[in-house]
Design an enzyme around this catalytic site. Sequence first.
Site, PDB file in Angstrom:
ATOM      1  N   ASP A   1     143.821 -12.672  87.963  1.00  0.00           N
ATOM      2  CA  ASP A   1     144.240 -12.048  86.704  1.00  0.00           C
ATOM      3  C   ASP A   1     144.825 -13.116  85.777  1.00  0.00           C
ATOM      4  OD1 ASP A   1     143.578  -9.536  87.656  1.00  0.00           O
ATOM      5  OD2 ASP A   1     145.644  -8.834  87.886  1.00  0.00           O
ATOM      6  N   MET A   2     144.802 -12.838  84.470  1.00  0.00           N
ATOM      7  CA  MET A   2     145.436 -13.761  83.533  1.00  0.00           C
ATOM      8  C   MET A   2     146.734 -13.129  83.040  1.00  0.00           C
ATOM      9  SD  MET A   2     145.264 -16.746  82.279  1.00  0.00           S
ATOM     10  CE  MET A   2     143.600 -17.424  82.266  1.00  0.00           C
TER      11      MET A   2
ATOM     12  N   ARG B   1     136.224 -12.179  83.932  1.00  0.00           N
ATOM     13  CA  ARG B   1     136.521 -10.830  83.419  1.00  0.00           C
ATOM     14  C   ARG B   1     137.019 -11.040  81.992  1.00  0.00           C
ATOM     15  NH1 ARG B   1     141.592  -8.551  85.938  1.00  0.00           N
ATOM     16  NH2 ARG B   1     140.272  -7.804  87.645  1.00  0.00           N
TER      17      ARG B   1
ATOM     18  N   THR C   1     137.239  -3.039  79.477  1.00  0.00           N
ATOM     19  CA  THR C   1     137.734  -2.362  78.275  1.00  0.00           C
ATOM     20  C   THR C   1     137.492  -0.857  78.378  1.00  0.00           C
ATOM     21  OG1 THR C   1     137.597  -2.272  75.857  1.00  0.00           O
ATOM     22  CG2 THR C   1     135.533  -2.636  77.005  1.00  0.00           C
ATOM     23  N   HIS C   2     138.341  -0.104  77.677  1.00  0.00           N
ATOM     24  CA  HIS C   2     138.100   1.347  77.529  1.00  0.00           C
ATOM     25  C   HIS C   2     137.794   1.676  76.083  1.00  0.00           C
ATOM     26  CE1 HIS C   2     141.467   0.403  80.307  1.00  0.00           C
ATOM     27  NE2 HIS C   2     140.689   1.017  81.158  1.00  0.00           N
TER      28      HIS C   2
ATOM     29  N   ARG D   1     154.033  -2.033  81.017  1.00  0.00           N
ATOM     30  CA  ARG D   1     152.983  -2.624  80.172  1.00  0.00           C
ATOM     31  C   ARG D   1     152.004  -1.554  79.705  1.00  0.00           C
ATOM     32  NH1 ARG D   1     152.831  -6.974  83.715  1.00  0.00           N
ATOM     33  NH2 ARG D   1     150.874  -6.291  84.607  1.00  0.00           N
TER      34      ARG D   1
END
Length: 278
Positions: free
Chosen positions: A106-107, A153, A195-196, A255
């Site tokens: 993850d970033m 990703r 993305t959503h 978050r």
Amino acid sequence: MQRLSSRYIAGPTLDDALRVVRKLNAKGKLATIDVLGEEITSPDEARAIAGQYLDVLARVDAEGLDANVSVKLTGLGLELDLDLCRENLEAVVGDAAARGNFVRIDMEDSSTTDRTLELYRELREAGRSNTGVVLQAYLRRTLDDVDGLDNVRLCKGIYVEPVEIAYKEFEAVRANYVRCLERIVDEGIYVGIATHDEYLIEEALRVVRDVPRDRYEFQMLLGVRPDRADELVAGGHRLRVYVPYGTQWYEYSMRRLQENPKTAGYIAADTVGRVLKR
Ligand code: FDA
């Protein structure tokens, strides 16, 4: 906050995560499991998180589930000691490789971007092809970061960053997302389209229309737009759901709430709905 966490987090234990993954797999969805644990303060805690990932990989293997793992380098000790973090990451990636599995790094916030990309590149140079990284479209640097990567990703980015280094306007982030996605696809890099945002999903479908289906996947968070995820699966696209579990749910939930204050409304409506049903 606990109501919120139950929507986005599988539960406190690995059994909870595996239960959720089993259900997702039954619906043709892949998963990536995230052990929550960003607030670590000691090397032992970082090693414990790495140990939890080894448990995840072993159970996924034993149960034949279709799930990889997502790790956060701060959880593996990035802010304590780079060598400790590297050691933990190598242990997880090595174990995943032995099991034919994959590790997504993850970033996190921009103070970690260089170190994260560096550790990722070190692993790839050492022959670990079972790992990938994350790029954030809100960062102005991201288009330049694409070169030389193998598995990415792409997401918008969730941390609060200064305007000097990050696009702030909604449309500017979207535009950079599309630019980065086009570059990633042009370079033949495997991409997870995280993305959503319906506009971006439609743009992504356009960008990948001639790309073989095994060279990209859509990715969504647990609890967000599951119906749209079903449609993508029905359309023959690979779709992976991010499944966090653990007891350290507060940071993750905060978050999600900051990102989408409407969430508070969903929780209220959900709570009222449950009370009324009773
Ligand atoms: P946007 O926020 O515009 O959302 C589009 C629509 O989706 C909303 O209008 C709403 O309908 C729905 N939606 C979105 N969020 C919702 C929520 N919380 N609750 C209910 N509905 C919601 N970030 C990062 O910095 N580093 C990382 O490593 C990752 N990893 C990651 C993995 C995966 C699989 C995903 C999907 C996302 C990430 N992210 C991330 C988070 C990402 O950067 C971004 O913050 C969120 O995906 C929200 O951005 P969208 O592109 O979905 O658009």
